[in-house]
Design an enzyme around this catalytic site. Structure first.
Site, PDB file in Angstrom:
ATOM      1  N   GLU A   1      -5.034  -3.743 -12.144  1.00 22.02           N
ATOM      2  CA  GLU A   1      -4.042  -4.760 -12.483  1.00 22.02           C
ATOM      3  C   GLU A   1      -4.595  -5.810 -13.434  1.00 22.02           C
ATOM      4  O   GLU A   1      -4.006  -6.874 -13.607  1.00 22.02           O
ATOM      5  CB  GLU A   1      -3.517  -5.418 -11.210  1.00 22.02           C
ATOM      6  CG  GLU A   1      -2.906  -4.400 -10.262  1.00 22.02           C
ATOM      7  CD  GLU A   1      -1.998  -5.010  -9.229  1.00 22.02           C
ATOM      8  OE1 GLU A   1      -1.865  -6.242  -9.177  1.00 22.02           O
ATOM      9  OE2 GLU A   1      -1.413  -4.241  -8.461  1.00 22.02           O
TER      10      GLU A   1
ATOM     11  N   LYS B   1       9.435  -4.916  -3.751  1.00 23.39           N
ATOM     12  CA  LYS B   1       9.105  -3.891  -4.740  1.00 23.39           C
ATOM     13  C   LYS B   1      10.234  -2.869  -4.705  1.00 23.39           C
ATOM     14  O   LYS B   1      10.436  -2.211  -3.679  1.00 23.39           O
ATOM     15  CB  LYS B   1       7.801  -3.192  -4.363  1.00 23.39           C
ATOM     16  CG  LYS B   1       6.555  -4.048  -4.421  1.00 23.39           C
ATOM     17  CD  LYS B   1       5.426  -3.335  -3.691  1.00 23.39           C
ATOM     18  CE  LYS B   1       4.077  -3.952  -3.905  1.00 23.39           C
ATOM     19  NZ  LYS B   1       3.081  -3.410  -2.955  1.00 23.39           N
TER      20      LYS B   1
HETATM   21  C1  2PG Z   1       0.288  -4.682  -3.600  1.00 21.39           C
HETATM   22  C2  2PG Z   1       0.511  -3.876  -4.856  1.00 21.39           C
HETATM   23  C3  2PG Z   1       0.481  -4.695  -6.104  1.00 21.39           C
HETATM   24  P1  2PG Z   1       0.153  -1.294  -4.897  1.00 21.39           P
HETATM   25  O1  2PG Z   1      -0.407  -4.257  -2.683  1.00 21.39           O
HETATM   26  O2  2PG Z   1       0.867  -5.752  -3.466  1.00 21.39           O
HETATM   27  O3  2PG Z   1      -0.672  -5.497  -6.174  1.00 21.39           O
HETATM   28  O4  2PG Z   1      -0.385  -2.800  -4.933  1.00 21.39           O
HETATM   29  O5  2PG Z   1       1.176  -1.170  -5.971  1.00 21.39           O
HETATM   30  O6  2PG Z   1      -1.070  -0.445  -5.104  1.00 21.39           O
HETATM   31  O7  2PG Z   1       0.752  -1.110  -3.538  1.00 21.39           O
HETATM   32 MG    MG Z   2       0.197  -5.960  -1.331  1.00 20.98          MG
END
Ligand code: 2PG
Ligand code: MG
Length: 428
Positions: free
Chosen positions: A219, A352
């Protein structure tokens, strides 16, 4: 009223060079739009299913040609003829076609591609910016739940990754993200300038101390081999000071512990030399200690996704002064958020879209959280693309925060730059 006239999909690559789904969509009035789907690494078990081909001969089994085919043969034809502005009807239709609880039949990557592309198409067709369209959808979702939710578009405060560990970087840190929150900035562009300044100072401080201050994780955060999480927090605080800002007043720390990945069902197993397995109560002590010694305003996934009692305890200890954000814990799932509200297990939700798989379900989860007085943190994934929709989602739903990653790597900057453009229109 325009209608969806054509839906196409293709396999493209994300920021880790792994295949992902792109959907292109056209309306009867000639409008066109597209959307790309992101992908996580530290995923929760309650997340909707990302469909991968499993054909080892292509992309080590990570291809998404089956998801692409599901868009072109099943989801796209079913969406054709529908009004792109009627997101709820579109998404219900997609859900019916999949028919599983976790979208494992057609793939959440296929479903979200169509759902999100439809939102873009509606905005394009009615010639409004996407964040305004999201605001309209947000108001409608709030209306369905009877929670009011009258909110004008508003700029979020970023939570920006500075040091990466866990599954996102090659270093030795167990905790996944050490982030900066420029909450004292008068507006978004000022906050972003502070962040870049802090990031630069941090790189210099790390290099001067003999650590890697240039190589970055998935990231864009630095990925040095530090001694432990305390040293990481210390470096970030020193970088805030080196940027001539006041830790705790101008900018504070946020931590994404992403603890699910080092929880074995009973204990939290840190990989630090000499570390002993920690019970839930001991892990809580560690977090309370961190939040006491450092200016920490937010802790995400401090405890694992099934440690509900631990979350309740943590909330009692820190809930009045720290945002306790559930990521793996909730997986943007309304049922899990409802459960968390009942148990008072958190006070914020990470959002998300691909954890749940449709725009409508994402908005419903956000409405529920908002009605409970929780904060909403819209988040990117560790595997991202040039798609900047989350910038519009955060503004349109007046989310308090957005978490995009660091200020390096263009899949991250695409979102920050989109926010800079939106800030000119909405102010703040
Ligand atoms: C999280 C995300 C973004 P990932 O854990 O919050 O930082 O990571 O997309 O790998 O779940
Ligand atoms: Mg997270």
């Amino acid at each position: 009223m325009a209608a969806i006239a054509k839906v196409r999909a293709r396999e493209v690559l994300d920021s880790r060079g792994r295949p992902t789904v792109e959907v292109e969509i056209a309306a009867s009035d000639g409008s066109v739009a597209s959307a790309l789907v992101p992908s996580g690494a530290s995923t929760g078990t309650a997340e909707a299913c990302e469909l991968r081909d499993g054909d080892a001969a292509r992309y080590d089994g990570l291809g998404v040609l089956r998801a692409v085919e599901n868009v072109e043969r099943v989801l796209g034809p079913a969406a054709t003829g529908l009004d792109p502005a009627d997101q709820e009807t579109i998404d219900r239709r997609l859900l019916e076609l999949d028919g599983t609880a976790n979208k494992s039949r057609l793939g959440a990557n296929a479903v979200l591609g169509v759902s999100l592309a439809a939102a873009h198409l509606a905005a394009a067709s009615s010639r409004v910016p996407l964040y305004r369209h999201f605001c309209e959808l947000w108001q409608r979702a709030a209306g369905r739940f009877g929670t009011g939710g009258k909110k004008a578009p508003r700029m979020p405060v970023p939570m920006t990754n500075m040091i990466s560990g866990g599954l996102h970087a090659g270093g030795n840190l167990d905790f996944q993200d050490f982030l900066v929150v420029p909450h004292g900035a008068a507006d978004f562009p000022t906050g972003l300038e502070w962040i870049v300044r802090i990031y630069r100072r941090l790189g210099r401080l790390l290099s001067e101390a003999g650590y890697e201050g240039r190589l970055v994780g998935d990231e864009g955060g630095y990925g040095p081999r530090l001694e432990d999480h305390r040293q990481a927090a210390q470096f970030v605080v020193r970088a805030i000071e080196a940027a001539k800002l006041r830790p705790g007043q101008d900018a504070s720390l946020a931590i994404d512990v992403a603890s699910t990945h080092f929880f074995d069902g009973r204990h939290y197993r840190l990989s630090l030399p000499g570390a002993v397995p920690l019970s839930s109560a001991e892990m809580i002590e560690l977090l309370v200690e961190l939040a006491t010694h450092f200016p920490v305003v937010s802790i995400e996934d401090g405890l694992a996704e099934e440690d509900w009692f631990g979350w309740q305890e943590l909330c009692q200890r820190l809930g009045d002064r720290v945002r306790l954000v559930g990521d793996d814990l909730f997986a943007t799932n309304a049922e899990r958020v409802k459960h968390g509200i009942e148990l008072q297990a958190a006070n914020s939700v990470l959002v998300k879209m691909n954890q749940v798989g449709t725009v409508t379900e994402t908005l419903e989860t956000m409405v529920l959280a908002d009605a409970a007085g929780w904060q909403r943190v819209v988040s990117a994934r560790s595997g991202e693309t040039e798609d900047a929709s989350i910038a519009d989602l955060a503004v349109g739903t007046a989310a308090q925060h957005i978490k995009i990653g660091s200020v390096a790597r263009s899949e991250r900057l695409a979102k920050y730059n989109r926010l800079l453009r939106i800030a000119e229109e909405v102010g703040g």
